[in-house]
Design an enzyme around this catalytic site. Structure first.
Site, PDB file in Angstrom:
ATOM      1  N   LYS A  23       0.846  -1.161   0.061  1.00  7.13           N
ATOM      2  CA  LYS A  23       0.023   0.031  -0.024  1.00  7.13           C
ATOM      3  C   LYS A  23       1.024   1.321  -0.006  1.00  7.13           C
ATOM      4  O   LYS A  23       0.389   2.308  -0.787  1.00  7.13           O
ATOM      5  CB  LYS A  23      -0.960  -0.068   1.213  1.00  7.13           C
ATOM      6  CG  LYS A  23      -1.766   1.189   1.558  1.00  7.13           C
ATOM      7  CD  LYS A  23      -2.718   0.998   2.517  1.00  7.13           C
ATOM      8  CE  LYS A  23      -2.516   0.656   3.984  1.00  7.13           C
ATOM      9  NZ  LYS A  23      -2.090   2.106   4.386  1.00  7.13           N
ATOM     10  N   ARG A  28       2.461   5.884  -3.264  1.00 10.53           N
ATOM     11  CA  ARG A  28       3.620   7.014  -3.708  1.00 10.53           C
ATOM     12  C   ARG A  28       3.562   6.683  -5.305  1.00 10.53           C
ATOM     13  O   ARG A  28       3.692   7.726  -6.012  1.00 10.53           O
ATOM     14  CB  ARG A  28       4.965   6.395  -3.135  1.00 10.53           C
ATOM     15  CG  ARG A  28       4.969   6.770  -1.631  1.00 10.53           C
ATOM     16  CD  ARG A  28       5.943   6.128  -1.133  1.00 10.53           C
ATOM     17  NE  ARG A  28       6.090   6.748   0.444  1.00 10.53           N
ATOM     18  CZ  ARG A  28       5.645   6.449   1.236  1.00 10.53           C
ATOM     19  NH1 ARG A  28       4.667   5.656   1.139  1.00 10.53           N
ATOM     20  NH2 ARG A  28       5.865   7.006   2.631  1.00 10.53           N
ATOM     21  N   GLY A  70      -5.574   7.706   5.530  1.00  7.84           N
ATOM     22  CA  GLY A  70      -4.698   8.841   5.981  1.00  7.84           C
ATOM     23  C   GLY A  70      -3.868   8.987   5.164  1.00  7.84           C
ATOM     24  O   GLY A  70      -3.219  10.416   4.870  1.00  7.84           O
ATOM     25  N   ARG A  99      -7.790  13.804  12.755  1.00 10.78           N
ATOM     26  CA  ARG A  99      -6.424  13.336  12.569  1.00 10.78           C
ATOM     27  C   ARG A  99      -5.905  14.601  12.015  1.00 10.78           C
ATOM     28  O   ARG A  99      -6.077  15.237  11.025  1.00 10.78           O
ATOM     29  CB  ARG A  99      -6.241  12.257  11.549  1.00 10.78           C
ATOM     30  CG  ARG A  99      -6.977  11.014  12.149  1.00 10.78           C
ATOM     31  CD  ARG A  99      -6.733   9.741  11.299  1.00 10.78           C
ATOM     32  NE  ARG A  99      -5.315   9.392  10.969  1.00 10.78           N
ATOM     33  CZ  ARG A  99      -4.848   8.320  10.256  1.00 10.78           C
ATOM     34  NH1 ARG A  99      -5.776   7.830   9.490  1.00 10.78           N
ATOM     35  NH2 ARG A  99      -3.728   8.193  10.216  1.00 10.78           N
ATOM     36  N   SER A 146       6.214  10.447   9.008  1.00 11.67           N
ATOM     37  CA  SER A 146       7.002  10.556   7.581  1.00 11.67           C
ATOM     38  C   SER A 146       6.078  10.728   6.488  1.00 11.67           C
ATOM     39  O   SER A 146       6.564  10.763   5.501  1.00 11.67           O
ATOM     40  CB  SER A 146       7.647   9.007   7.469  1.00 11.67           C
ATOM     41  OG  SER A 146       6.576   7.926   7.307  1.00 11.67           O
ATOM     42  N   SER A 173      10.837   7.329  11.289  1.00 12.90           N
ATOM     43  CA  SER A 173      10.338   6.430  10.243  1.00 12.90           C
ATOM     44  C   SER A 173      11.257   6.620   8.859  1.00 12.90           C
ATOM     45  O   SER A 173      10.926   6.837   7.762  1.00 12.90           O
ATOM     46  CB  SER A 173       8.762   6.856   9.955  1.00 12.90           C
ATOM     47  OG  SER A 173       8.134   6.508  10.888  1.00 12.90           O
ATOM     48  N   ASP A 293       3.884   0.492  12.392  1.00 14.22           N
ATOM     49  CA  ASP A 293       2.548  -0.312  11.894  1.00 14.22           C
ATOM     50  C   ASP A 293       2.884  -1.863  12.239  1.00 14.22           C
ATOM     51  O   ASP A 293       1.690  -2.333  12.222  1.00 14.22           O
ATOM     52  CB  ASP A 293       2.407  -0.168  10.482  1.00 14.22           C
ATOM     53  CG  ASP A 293       1.984   1.095  10.021  1.00 14.22           C
ATOM     54  OD1 ASP A 293       1.490   1.782  10.692  1.00 14.22           O
ATOM     55  OD2 ASP A 293       2.220   1.447   8.609  1.00 14.22           O
ATOM     56  N   LYS A 320      -3.262   7.533  14.587  1.00 15.04           N
ATOM     57  CA  LYS A 320      -3.600   6.626  13.090  1.00 15.04           C
ATOM     58  C   LYS A 320      -5.207   6.470  13.177  1.00 15.04           C
ATOM     59  O   LYS A 320      -5.953   7.183  13.743  1.00 15.04           O
ATOM     60  CB  LYS A 320      -3.022   5.161  13.472  1.00 15.04           C
ATOM     61  CG  LYS A 320      -1.561   5.246  13.505  1.00 15.04           C
ATOM     62  CD  LYS A 320      -1.002   5.476  12.167  1.00 15.04           C
ATOM     63  CE  LYS A 320       0.469   5.209  12.040  1.00 15.04           C
ATOM     64  NZ  LYS A 320       0.896   5.309  10.719  1.00 15.04           N
TER      65      LYS A 320
END
Length: 409
Positions: A23, A28, A70, A99, A146, A173, A293, A320
């Site tokens: 993911k 990205r 997110g 968030r 990050s 991160s 994570d 998160k």
């Protein structure tokens, strides 16, 4: 959908699993593909998050709803800020509106972006008026998510003068920052990361590129946990993985050696195998600042094995899909464990008892559902709102059934 998991054992004859593309890499690369259409993508993630990202990048709608995604919220905030002449409202779920995004918005405003908060200061939804950004220097605290940093780096080659990003303090991160920079380099964009200064050069176009996305290491974590809770000799083969991965969560292979699980790489696959049982007096201490994570998975593994553990570097877990530290404490204590948490750590006492028939709440968080699922190798339990796994791993429950888990609605 609530699922009941009966106490199960692994079927070693059916233990080959294909896991979808990462993911993190997918989102990205989808953003880079929006800038550079000559990029072709192979093994794209089938997660809800990547679907949301893909749709947002191709829609002409004025209002874009990222739901619980997110990463998409952070990346798209940066993306739409440089879409000259386009106005969008970027929103999400009720939890998404809690968030924080102020750090990223402030950085983009420093570069000249026109972004306004529509409800609460510092939080989505956002009204973004896209424009050309000519400023090219910005400074961030180095311990921020990050995703804020990567969002800026991903739009950097499309800024008129590129970007010089200074990070103040100790960087967390780091693998995710390196992942972003490696993907930029892979498509021919010049970057440098010297001490705490990152530079990205502008690039208007690129030649034809095919990018093959590695499978998601975060998703593999649940199978490492399953192996740790299985009999010695149990093994599972997962595809498709690289020994030299861009993903920070690939540290799983090293971490789970402490639980008697080994990893062998071959033909873009990994074979993970339970080689030895762990001493019950073993104390597990891990700094997960570069791979937060997988904290839920490791905490549940330790609880299930009756081990004492201390996990640190977890300050980002509070923002998160849910406050993951608090959620872990609540759910493990339902099962009979004893947990204490701070702003950035979790401590678990060794436990000899695991309660059965406990219903695990998932808090709209895919990782809560999947991290607790391996407990079915030790007890029966219920996973509430189990469909939440679609956020990152839609086929999760099917894959568990295929290796021997007894699951029913």
């Amino acid at each position: 959908m609530n699922l009941k998991l009966e106490q199960s054992t692994i079927n070693n004859q059916q233990s080959k699993i294909q896991i979808s593309g990462s993911k993190s890499e997918s989102n990205r690369i989808l953003l880079l593909q929006a800038f550079y259409p000559k990029i072709e993508i192979e093994n794209l993630s089938n997660s809800d998050d990547s679907q949301v990202m893909s749709e947002a990048l191709t829609t002409s709608s004025h209002i874009i709803d990222v739901h619980h995604a997110g990463t998409a919220m952070r990346f798209l905030t940066a993306y739409f800020s440089i879409q000259n002449g386009r106005e969008v409202v970027l929103t999400g779920s009720d939890r998404m509106k809690e968030r924080p995004i102020k750090i990223l918005v402030d950085a983009l405003r420093t570069l000249g972006a026109d972004i306004r908060y529509m409800e609460s200061e510092g939080f989505p939804p956002l009204k973004i008026n896209g424009k050309s950004l000519t400023q090219n220097k910005v400074t961030l605290k180095a311990n921020v998510s990050s995703q804020y940093i990567s969002a800026l780096l991903l739009i950097a080659p499309k800024l008129e003068n590129g970007l010089e990003l200074t990070l103040e303090g100790k960087i967390t991160s780091v693998p995710y920052i390196h992942m972003t920079l490696s993907l930029l380099k892979e498509v021919g964009i010049e970057t440098s990361f010297i001490e705490n200064i990152i530079k990205v050069s502008p690039k208007s176009s690129i030649s034809n590129q095919k990018l093959i996305i590695e499978s998601d290491w975060s998703s593999s974590s649940y199978f490492y946990s399953i192996l740790a809770l299985s009999e010695v000799g149990t093994k599972i083969t997962l595809s498709s993985y690289k020994e030299h991965s861009l993903q920070g969560d690939s540290v799983l292979a090293k971490i789970y050696q402490q639980f008697g699980v080994t990893t062998t790489f071959f033909n873009n696959r990994i074979k993970i195998q339970k080689r030895a049982n762990i001493n019950q007096k073993t104390f597990i201490e891990i700094d997960l600042s570069n791979a937060p994570d997988i904290a839920q998975t490791i905490a549940v593994t330790c609880f299930a094995l009756g081990l004492e553990c201390y996990l640190k570097g977890l300050h980002t877990l509070k923002i998160k899909e849910t406050n993951r530290l608090l959620a872990l404490k609540i759910e493990i204590e339902k099962l009979g464990g004893e947990v204490s948490i701070t702003e950035d750590s979790l401590s678990l006492k060794a436990s000899k008892v695991i309660k059965s028939q406990v219903a695990i709440d998932t808090y709209n968080d895919h990782r809560m559902a999947m991290a607790f699922a391996p407990l079915a190798l030790r007890t029966s339990l219920i996973i509430n709102a189990a469909e939440v796994v679609s956020k990152s791993y839609p086929g999760f429950w099917t894959d568990l059934k295929n290796i021997g888990f007894q699951i029913s609605e």
